[in-house]
Write a protein that holds these residues in place. Sequence first.
Motif, PDB file in Angstrom:
ATOM      1  N   TYR A 687       0.823  -1.211   0.000  1.00  0.00           N
ATOM      2  CA  TYR A 687       0.000   0.000   0.000  1.00  0.00           C
ATOM      3  C   TYR A 687       0.856   1.260   0.000  1.00  0.00           C
ATOM      4  N   GLU A 688       0.219   2.326  -0.446  1.00  0.00           N
ATOM      5  CA  GLU A 688       0.806   3.658  -0.383  1.00  0.00           C
ATOM      6  C   GLU A 688      -0.051   4.492   0.555  1.00  0.00           C
ATOM      7  N   PRO A 696       3.120  10.969  -0.425  1.00  0.00           N
ATOM      8  CA  PRO A 696       3.222   9.641   0.205  1.00  0.00           C
ATOM      9  C   PRO A 696       4.183   9.668   1.394  1.00  0.00           C
ATOM     10  N   THR A 711      -4.851   8.941   3.565  1.00  0.00           N
ATOM     11  CA  THR A 711      -5.643   8.071   2.694  1.00  0.00           C
ATOM     12  C   THR A 711      -4.741   6.937   2.208  1.00  0.00           C
ATOM     13  N   TYR A 712      -5.388   5.827   1.838  1.00  0.00           N
ATOM     14  CA  TYR A 712      -4.650   4.630   1.418  1.00  0.00           C
ATOM     15  C   TYR A 712      -4.941   4.337  -0.042  1.00  0.00           C
ATOM     16  N   LYS A 713      -3.949   3.817  -0.739  1.00  0.00           N
ATOM     17  CA  LYS A 713      -4.132   3.374  -2.112  1.00  0.00           C
ATOM     18  C   LYS A 713      -3.204   2.189  -2.369  1.00  0.00           C
ATOM     19  N   HIS A 714      -3.549   1.372  -3.326  1.00  0.00           N
ATOM     20  CA  HIS A 714      -2.705   0.232  -3.659  1.00  0.00           C
ATOM     21  C   HIS A 714      -1.412   0.712  -4.293  1.00  0.00           C
ATOM     22  N   LYS A 715      -0.326   0.098  -3.891  1.00  0.00           N
ATOM     23  CA  LYS A 715       0.988   0.445  -4.426  1.00  0.00           C
ATOM     24  C   LYS A 715       1.178  -0.196  -5.800  1.00  0.00           C
ATOM     25  N   THR A 716       1.835   0.528  -6.663  1.00  0.00           N
ATOM     26  CA  THR A 716       2.223  -0.057  -7.947  1.00  0.00           C
ATOM     27  C   THR A 716       3.449  -0.936  -7.696  1.00  0.00           C
ATOM     28  N   ASP A 735      -7.928  -4.565   2.581  1.00  0.00           N
ATOM     29  CA  ASP A 735      -8.732  -3.691   1.728  1.00  0.00           C
ATOM     30  C   ASP A 735     -10.042  -3.310   2.401  1.00  0.00           C
ATOM     31  N   LEU A 740     -10.762   0.521   1.347  1.00  0.00           N
ATOM     32  CA  LEU A 740     -10.488   0.570  -0.087  1.00  0.00           C
ATOM     33  C   LEU A 740     -11.507  -0.237  -0.898  1.00  0.00           C
ATOM     34  N   ARG A 741     -11.973  -1.334  -0.308  1.00  0.00           N
ATOM     35  CA  ARG A 741     -12.946  -2.197  -0.991  1.00  0.00           C
ATOM     36  C   ARG A 741     -13.835  -2.828   0.063  1.00  0.00           C
TER      37      ARG A 741
END
Length: 865
Positions: A687-688, A696, A711-716, A735, A740-741
């Motif tokens: 995660y980012e 970040p 806030t959270y987001k999936h890491k590339t 998630d 996130l989901r």
Amino acid sequence: MAKSAATTAKKPAAKAPARPRTKKATPGTPELAPAMPLARPSTRSRFTLFNLLGKPRAYYLVEPIDLPREPASTKKAVAHSIIVVDRSGSMYSDLPATKETLLKVLTLDEYAQFNLLVTLISYSGSGDVICHFERAPIREIMKKDSKFQKDIRQIHTAGCTCISQGLKMAAEKVKDGELTAITLHTDGYANDPSATSEATTLLQLCDDMRTKDVFVNTLAYGNYSDFRLLSRVANAGSGSCIRAGKIAEVYDSLYSSTKTLGGSVTPPIEMPLEKGFDYQVFVSRSAGRVLGSADTLSIRGLKAEDDATVYRFRKLSKEDFDKLRDVPVEQTSEAVFAFAKANLGEGNLNTAKYALGSTFDATLVGAHSRALTNNQVAAFAQDLDTLVLFNPGQLVEHTILSEVPVNKKIPFLELVNILEANRANFVINREALTAVYVRRGLKRITGTRDETGKVVEPTLKTEFVNDDTYLPISSFDINRNTASMNMMLTRKVRLVPTAGGAPITEVAGIKLDNLSTFNNYTLVGDGELTVPYLKVKITEKSLFDKLANEGVLEVDGAPASKFDKEQEYTLRLDELPIVPPFEGAVNLDGVFDELARLKVLSSLCGAHLKEESADLTPEQTEELKKHYLSKSLFLNFPTTTPYAKLEEALADGSVDTRTSFKIDIGSKQILNLSKLHSANKFLERMYEVVGADGKPLEKPAFEDVLDGTVTYKHKTLSAKTKVTKVDDFMKALFDDFLGLRASGAAVKVLESVGADKLAAVVKDRAKGKQPSRKAFVEALADARKKLDARSDALFTQKLSPLVFYVGSTGLLPDEIDAKAQSADALAGKYPDLAFSKDEKEGTFFEVGDTVLSVYAKTEYFSRDK
């Protein structure tokens, strides 16, 4: 081997005084059977195999036959005795007497006419095996001050225990056309280079010798030897295993083997299991052997005059069993006792105990139904040998019932649960505990060693504030991976100079008025009970009633009947089964997945709640360190071992090794719970975390984001990152938890344990609503407590008895029908599984959707020389 075991039979461990045979006087009380010696059935019989709860598990028809064999040759043939002696460091005390016994046996005048050759091999650590002399005629050994006698006297101890190299060398010296007896001596565990490889190699060596005229006897010295493995080796090698508590028993065993080699013996016998039968057992009283197999029986080294009976066992349905009305039911028969002994020798411990219970022999069942550990199994085997082989008349002194003698004592693990729930309602006598406590690990002494190896004591020490004869229990800790359970006691102490002087009450402005020491006592270690009883005072009548009703409280040796807060009671532990009897199939489906989900979410809660130590200056921290104190004011005195070098301690016998077993539960995608990442590590991996400024965070950690401003987001992910089944499993929970989901994966687990506050927070975060810091912290703390409580309860209900059984024996209960597999075999079937180097040494079992892993570990412990 008859003479050796006959010596043992003089003092049977389970012998009970004869009781009058009377009919039951109270409804529900089992009847006493008529007293009679153990008889050898000559016709067909049948019996029911009950479990230890008295419930039928299987039904058998037994057919006895005389062993078919060719007559002994009248030609005087060459015979070969190969003696394989353990000279590892643990033999330091026993080796001198063993050498004298070898000399005594090998120089008896009666061997002068024997056409006997002798080879002497000794072994210690891997790669250190010596052949002292090979194929020496016994008449040459007997000569006064012969070279061979000098070779025996010069054997000295060194190193660890690698038994297989000794047996391998012995096997290489076996020649076709001559009878050979291999006598394997050891007082330790075969665990060098590893317990797994040693056991595999030893049994394979025995299997490779099946076609040769050779039998393998094993001698287990004392209480620290791996009797279970030695029994399996002897059974596979058509020999017998003797636990030699005294050097006289070593002499008797060697004498008996040598006499067998010097006499007239029948050719080797291979007896296939006849179609329609499931098991067969060979019994010879005069040869002192009980051998069992679900395949071909391989029998070597029988004298022409030896009795030789084979019992063939056919498993029946209940319907077919009941139809055989003309076949007598014989539960207390030699066939059933022999069935127990043979299964014990093969490592089928539960089946052996069920067979023993099925004889209705209350004396032996009372002594051995709790058997799990090596010492307990050795005593079990010894008593069966005594009765079946050497003293069948002893049965008249046993109490024989009309049904299975069921041990109704509360299992130890259940008793601990009662004590844990009532820790505030009793105290234990600390001095009485230490008087009977048996340590199992390496001794430690306070201090450090300088460059010369000299022990340097700390400049400070502790003194107890109070006498504290009676102490409350701080905690009970049941290990989740081994058959071990600790009990912690806490005592108030003060810090004082070692050289003398006033107590130190303050360090760098920090008061030391609440220092404590924490002493862990291992009540059960690897299945071995370390204390027979606890002396306790009970302050709550309800706890007294529970313990008294379970029959575990005594006063002056009699059952406790009256509650008195000032009375000291004896809480008996030594008559309790460690685990309850297994009943029916063992179902572990879904257990690992639930434990894994609980662990992931508990880790998430804990990562948010990570506590920082008190705000101390570097100077204060350094000053505390000088006083052997941590930032949290825990005492950390340095300790070292009583020896300077482990190798020297192993060589002189002050330190020895034993094998313990670690058990893990996993699935066909994730090998065990340790494969799960910590919450912060997984956060960084997948995660980012974006701060309020839109940038970040470099090193995101959950304890830094409680304010909800991120806030959270999936890491590339980079091309180097390999996504595993562990990642997939954890990602679904993360998630949902992070909003996130909103799959409900985390919410479902939280609600299932009653963590409704955090479940509500997770639902709100999915909608973009952040909780206040205070409410979030409270919800996290509440959830973590409930998640851990559910995990503990699930372990207690589903796994604890199994872990203790496997941890004590290294075996799965017979109720689990699963074949052992290697890491390579399992990985071939389930390529998602990942194995560390150590895990590749394990043994694996598929039980439904669960994978059980068993790892043999070498443990060091201190011995009194």
